[in-house]
Design a protein around this motif. Structure first.
Motif, PDB file in Angstrom:
ATOM      1  N   UNK A  64      11.218 -16.158 -71.158  1.00 22.24           N
ATOM      2  CA  UNK A  64      10.551 -17.460 -71.116  1.00 22.24           C
ATOM      3  C   UNK A  64      11.005 -18.295 -69.921  1.00 22.24           C
ATOM      4  N   UNK A  65      12.277 -18.222 -69.563  1.00 21.47           N
ATOM      5  CA  UNK A  65      12.760 -19.059 -68.454  1.00 21.47           C
ATOM      6  C   UNK A  65      12.458 -18.440 -67.090  1.00 21.47           C
ATOM      7  N   UNK A  66      12.061 -17.156 -67.065  1.00 18.43           N
ATOM      8  CA  UNK A  66      11.773 -16.494 -65.790  1.00 18.43           C
ATOM      9  C   UNK A  66      10.280 -16.437 -65.507  1.00 18.43           C
ATOM     10  N   UNK A  67       9.502 -17.236 -66.203  1.00 12.74           N
ATOM     11  CA  UNK A  67       8.062 -17.121 -66.156  1.00 12.74           C
ATOM     12  C   UNK A  67       7.435 -17.805 -64.947  1.00 12.74           C
ATOM     13  N   UNK A  68       8.204 -18.570 -64.177  1.00 16.83           N
ATOM     14  CA  UNK A  68       7.598 -19.374 -63.112  1.00 16.83           C
ATOM     15  C   UNK A  68       8.299 -19.188 -61.764  1.00 16.83           C
ATOM     16  N   UNK A  69       8.876 -18.029 -61.531  1.00 17.28           N
ATOM     17  CA  UNK A  69       9.713 -17.863 -60.338  1.00 17.28           C
ATOM     18  C   UNK A  69       8.918 -17.957 -59.038  1.00 17.28           C
ATOM     19  N   UNK A  70       7.688 -17.443 -59.015  1.00 19.36           N
ATOM     20  CA  UNK A  70       6.911 -17.509 -57.771  1.00 19.36           C
ATOM     21  C   UNK A  70       6.561 -18.952 -57.415  1.00 19.36           C
ATOM     22  N   UNK A  71       6.156 -19.734 -58.403  1.00 17.78           N
ATOM     23  CA  UNK A  71       5.835 -21.135 -58.138  1.00 17.78           C
ATOM     24  C   UNK A  71       7.078 -21.916 -57.734  1.00 17.78           C
ATOM     25  N   UNK A  72       8.219 -21.596 -58.336  1.00 16.52           N
ATOM     26  CA  UNK A  72       9.452 -22.289 -57.978  1.00 16.52           C
ATOM     27  C   UNK A  72       9.897 -21.958 -56.555  1.00 16.52           C
ATOM     28  N   UNK A  75       7.441 -10.979 -66.984  1.00 18.00           N
ATOM     29  CA  UNK A  75       7.757 -12.270 -66.361  1.00 18.00           C
ATOM     30  C   UNK A  75       7.175 -12.397 -64.959  1.00 18.00           C
ATOM     31  N   UNK A  76       7.376 -11.420 -64.048  1.00 12.87           N
ATOM     32  CA  UNK A  76       6.759 -11.573 -62.724  1.00 12.87           C
ATOM     33  C   UNK A  76       5.240 -11.479 -62.758  1.00 12.87           C
ATOM     34  N   UNK A  77       4.695 -10.685 -63.692  1.00  8.86           N
ATOM     35  CA  UNK A  77       3.236 -10.576 -63.794  1.00  8.86           C
ATOM     36  C   UNK A  77       2.616 -11.909 -64.199  1.00  8.86           C
ATOM     37  N   UNK A  78       3.141 -12.512 -65.253  1.00  7.45           N
ATOM     38  CA  UNK A  78       2.601 -13.790 -65.711  1.00  7.45           C
ATOM     39  C   UNK A  78       2.926 -14.924 -64.747  1.00  7.45           C
ATOM     40  N   UNK A  79       4.009 -14.766 -63.971  1.00  7.80           N
ATOM     41  CA  UNK A  79       4.314 -15.770 -62.957  1.00  7.80           C
ATOM     42  C   UNK A  79       3.224 -15.823 -61.892  1.00  7.80           C
ATOM     43  N   UNK A  80       2.524 -14.704 -61.686  1.00  4.02           N
ATOM     44  CA  UNK A  80       1.403 -14.672 -60.752  1.00  4.02           C
ATOM     45  C   UNK A  80       0.102 -15.109 -61.413  1.00  4.02           C
ATOM     46  N   UNK A  81      -0.051 -14.786 -62.689  1.00 11.13           N
ATOM     47  CA  UNK A  81      -1.291 -15.107 -63.402  1.00 11.13           C
ATOM     48  C   UNK A  81      -1.350 -16.579 -63.780  1.00 11.13           C
TER      49      UNK A  81
END
Length: 253
Positions: free
Chosen positions: A65-73, A141-147
């Motif tokens: 849950x906490x790694x879900x936004x790494x690309x945006x961050x 986590x990286x997949x949903x961070x892109x979606x």
């Protein structure tokens, strides 16, 4: 790092440093580990010591849950990834390895140690669940961070944790609803097959292998296709920019 190439190793080193230095990621890292450890403390004070090993799968769920936004961050620093040929595969795998080091392996170790310490009859389900949940979180986590990126203040402009780093609540609930069933599935399989803890652990390993084999390639393709639009969204600080190419494609049809 052994067993991985130099490109992936460089991404792993960068990601580990970012988790420790970025104010927004630092808050997420601490909350992801403080929550399950607090749960373990509360359970230890009750008569439910048999449930302690399940803190391991819980830690994997929180880690996802906490790694879900790494690309945006990462913000506009993504230009380096977008402009480097062939970098997508190493980036995705490096993020996954870094997540495994920070959350996945410790989650599995926590479940195994607590199983050994408590002798819980549900320990096999906890370890199998930790393996499956860690694999699912690591891959998704990286997949949903892109979606589902939650775009906020660019990384170079953030100086404290709460500085509009984006609200990834929707993505967090999505990965929670996907990883939690993965944590329970090995226990269900073990119960149906006769309750053997080793069958449960083996089912967790097989599930983990399937997820880790199938998902990264999809993430790499998505990153290659959406990388430029994602960078544009970071520069504009507006996730709606990501939807514009899709709308244009629909109109062209």
């Amino acid at each position: 790092m052994p067993f991985i190439g130099p490109q992936v190793s460089a991404v792993v080193s960068r990601e580990l440093a970012t988790w420790l230095r970025d104010p927004a990621r630092g808050v997420e890292l601490r909350s992801a580990w403080l929550t399950p450890l607090l749960m373990a403390g509360i359970i230890a004070l009750t008569g439910w010591s048999w449930a302690l090993p399940f803190v391991g799968p819980s830690a994997a769920v929180f880690g996802g849950m906490v790694a879900i936004n790494t690309y945006a961050l990462d913000g506009t620093a993504l230009w380096q990834l977008v402009t480097t040929p062939g970098a997508a595969r190493a980036d995705v795998r490096g993020r996954m390895v870094a997540w495994a080091l920070l959350f996945g392996v410790p989650s599995l170790a926590l479940a195994a140690v607590l199983w050994a310490a408590t002798g819980s009859p549900a320990g096999g389900a906890a370890v199998g669940g930790a393996i499956a949940a860690a694999a699912a979180a690591c891959a998704l986590a990286p997949l949903l961070a892109l979606v589902m990126p939650a775009v906020g203040t660019d990384a170079r402009d953030r100086v404290y944790p709460g500085q509009q780093a984006g609200d990834p609540t929707g993505a967090q609930m999505t990965i929670f609803s996907l990883v939690l069933p993965a944590a329970f599935l090995p226990g269900v399989i073990g119960a149906v097959s006769g309750g053997s803890p080793w069958v449960t652990v083996l089912s967790g390993i097989l599930l983990a292998g399937t997820v880790l084999y199938a998902t990264p390639a999809l993430t790499v393709r998505l990153l290659q296709r959406r990388g430029t639009s994602l960078l544009d969204a970071m520069a504009a600080r507006d996730a709606a920019v990501l939807r514009a190419p899709a709308r244009r494609a629909e109109r062209q049809r």
